[in-house]
Design a protein around this motif. Structure first.
Motif, short mmCIF file in Angstrom:
data_model
loop_
_atom_site.label_atom_id
_atom_site.label_comp_id
_atom_site.label_asym_id
_atom_site.label_seq_id
_atom_site.Cartn_x
_atom_site.Cartn_y
_atom_site.Cartn_z
N CYS A 50 -46.48 -24.94 -60.25
CA CYS A 50 -45.21 -24.51 -59.63
C CYS A 50 -44.97 -25.23 -58.31
CB CYS A 50 -45.21 -23.01 -59.42
SG CYS A 50 -45.04 -22.05 -60.93
N GLN A 51 -46.05 -25.51 -57.57
CA GLN A 51 -45.91 -26.20 -56.30
C GLN A 51 -45.53 -27.66 -56.51
OE1 GLN A 51 -45.86 -24.87 -53.27
NE2 GLN A 51 -46.18 -22.83 -54.20
N GLN A 74 -47.27 -11.73 -58.64
CA GLN A 74 -47.18 -11.26 -57.26
C GLN A 74 -47.24 -12.41 -56.28
OE1 GLN A 74 -50.39 -8.37 -57.49
NE2 GLN A 74 -48.96 -6.66 -57.30
N GLN A 75 -48.13 -13.38 -56.54
CA GLN A 75 -48.25 -14.54 -55.64
C GLN A 75 -46.99 -15.41 -55.70
OE1 GLN A 75 -51.81 -16.77 -55.21
NE2 GLN A 75 -53.17 -15.09 -55.82
N GLU A 80 -41.94 -18.14 -50.75
CA GLU A 80 -40.50 -18.38 -50.61
C GLU A 80 -40.01 -19.45 -51.56
OE1 GLU A 80 -37.29 -19.62 -47.10
OE2 GLU A 80 -39.34 -19.09 -46.58
N LYS A 81 -40.88 -20.43 -51.88
CA LYS A 81 -40.49 -21.54 -52.75
C LYS A 81 -40.32 -21.10 -54.19
CE LYS A 81 -41.89 -26.19 -54.24
NZ LYS A 81 -42.92 -27.26 -54.14
#
Length: 434
Positions: A50-51, A74-75, A80-81
């Protein structure tokens, strides 16, 4: 059923499952539908993926070793990203508790295994469409917020430079908003009064038919002072009528003062406009702790209808009357005003076929050395913080430049001041067309 990819852009789907067979099945199925699919065997890999590239939708298994789907979600929601990325849970667990927890941690949908390919695709398409709508809505909200910020900044600047120009619109909106509820109240007062009268008549009939009420009835009648209440009800209804009438008068004055919904230039009754302005200033004319009420002396001539910019002319009346009140109050502070404060309003038609409106006060007066600068922008004779120096400048522009008239001031210290305006009865733009 192939998903319609906007502008040939393939929607990026991240599939997270610790079972390779499930990954291969979902990947093949979604790729065939035109999606770009990435795979992750555990939660840590999913967060890293995802990053690197933000997916459009995440299909997330719940039961995984190390970090389960709930913790992964949850993480994702805490970052915010990634917090806005839709997460669809996929699990063999079909218990209500598991589904509730999935939604509690931020999931948008829940698919129970074994799943059907068409169902998975449809749910993904729904979430992508919802996300697109959310993005569009956010963009619109952003643009609206920008427009609102710009409007507010513009309004602040306008109020600072020409506070009276904005008054017309403000007053028109305020009058409109007040008019609806007060009309409802006024219209229903008649029925309320009739209902009260009927109830009182009913009570009187009961008193006649049952002259000896029970102790409990007597006790209640005594507690509420029934006889007084019956007598006072009519007074209350009358007071509400008078209050409603007063509000309706003020609303009418506000609407006439603003003339927001009328053509810019038209024929108007000058005296009506002056009266409406006076209604708006009633709170300043009343008696205060320092002075008695300001008396308005009206010396009205026989005026025809005058062609003018009505809303702007009302602004001039407001400026001049406000200034007259200020001059009286300054005189009171300096102990140089007569015991009876007074403003005299004189109107007439001059020999040059002009309408003259003179507003005179018996306040402090203006020194001769200052009178030549009265109509200069930002020049004020008032104390610091009590005047912008724009009121008379704006009045000059309205009278001289827009109405081809003139405005003058006659004054002497300690004897008050008189401001006189003269405007043509007919303006060339209108008279040539009528």
């Amino acid at each position: 059923m192939h998903f319609n990819q906007t502008n040939n852009y393939k929607r990026n789907i991240l599939v997270v499952d610790d079972t390779p067979d499930n990954l291969r099945l979902l990947s093949a199925m979604l790729t065939a539908q035109g999606f770009e699919v990435r795979k992750a065997l555990n939660g840590k890999m999913a967060l890293t993926a995802c990053q690197m590239v933000l997916p459009d939708v995440i299909l997330l298994d719940i039961n995984m070793p190390g970090m389960d789907g709930y913790e992964v979600c949850q993480q994702l929601k805490a970052d915010e990203k990634t917090c806005e990325v839709p997460v669809i849970f996929i699990s063999a667990l079909d218990d209500v508790v598991d589904k509730v927890k999935a939604f509690d941690v931020g999931g948008v949908d829940y698919i129970a295994k074994p799943f059907h390919g068409a169902e998975v695709v449809l749910r993904i398409e729904n979430q992508i469409n919802l996300r697109l709508l959310q993005v569009k809505l956010q963009e619109k909200n952003f643009l609206l917020q920008q427009a609102l910020d710009n409007l507010q900044a513009s309004q602040v600047q306008q109020i600072q430079n020409e506070k009276m120009v904005a008054l017309g619109q403000l007053v028109a909106g305020l009058a409109h908003e007040i008019n609806n509820p007060i009309s409802f109240i006024y219209g229903n007062l008649q029925y309320a009064g009739q209902y009260v009268e009927d109830l009182v008549n009913m009570i009187e009939v009961y008193q006649q038919e049952y002259p000896k009420p029970t102790p409990k009835v007597q006790e209640i009648a005594k507690d509420i002072d029934l006889n007084f209440m019956i007598k006072d009800l009519q007074n209350l209804i009358g007071a509400m009528y008078r209050g409603s009438d007063r509000i309706r008068e003020i609303v009418l004055a506000l609407q006439h003062f603003s003339r927001h919904d009328e053509a810019e230039m038209k024929r108007v009754n000058i005296h009506e406009d002056i009266e409406n302005t006076l209604v708006m200033l009633q709170h300043r004319l009343r008696e205060t702790a320092d002075r008695s009420a300001i008396i308005i002396v009206k010396d009205y001539g026989n005026l025809p209808l005058v062609t003018c910019y009505a809303s702007e002319l009302n602004q001039v009346f407001m400026h001049l009357l406000n200034n007259a009140i200020d001059a009286i109050e300054e005189g009171v502070e300096n102990k140089s005003s007569p015991p009876t404060p007074q403003i005299r309003i004189h109107t007439e038609v001059t020999d040059l076929n002009m309408v003259k409106i003179a507003i005179a006060d018996n306040g402090l007066g203006i020194e001769e050395s200052l009178r030549s600068r009265l109509f200069d922008p930002f020049f004020t004779t008032k104390p610091v913080g009590k005047g912008s120096g724009l009121g008379l400048s704006i009045s000059y522009q309205i009278i001289v430049q827009k109405h081809r008239g003139n405005i003058t001031c006659n004054s002497s210290v300690g004897k008050g001041a008189e401001f006189a305006i003269e405007i043509p009865i007919e303006q060339p733009e209108i008279s040539s067309q009528v």
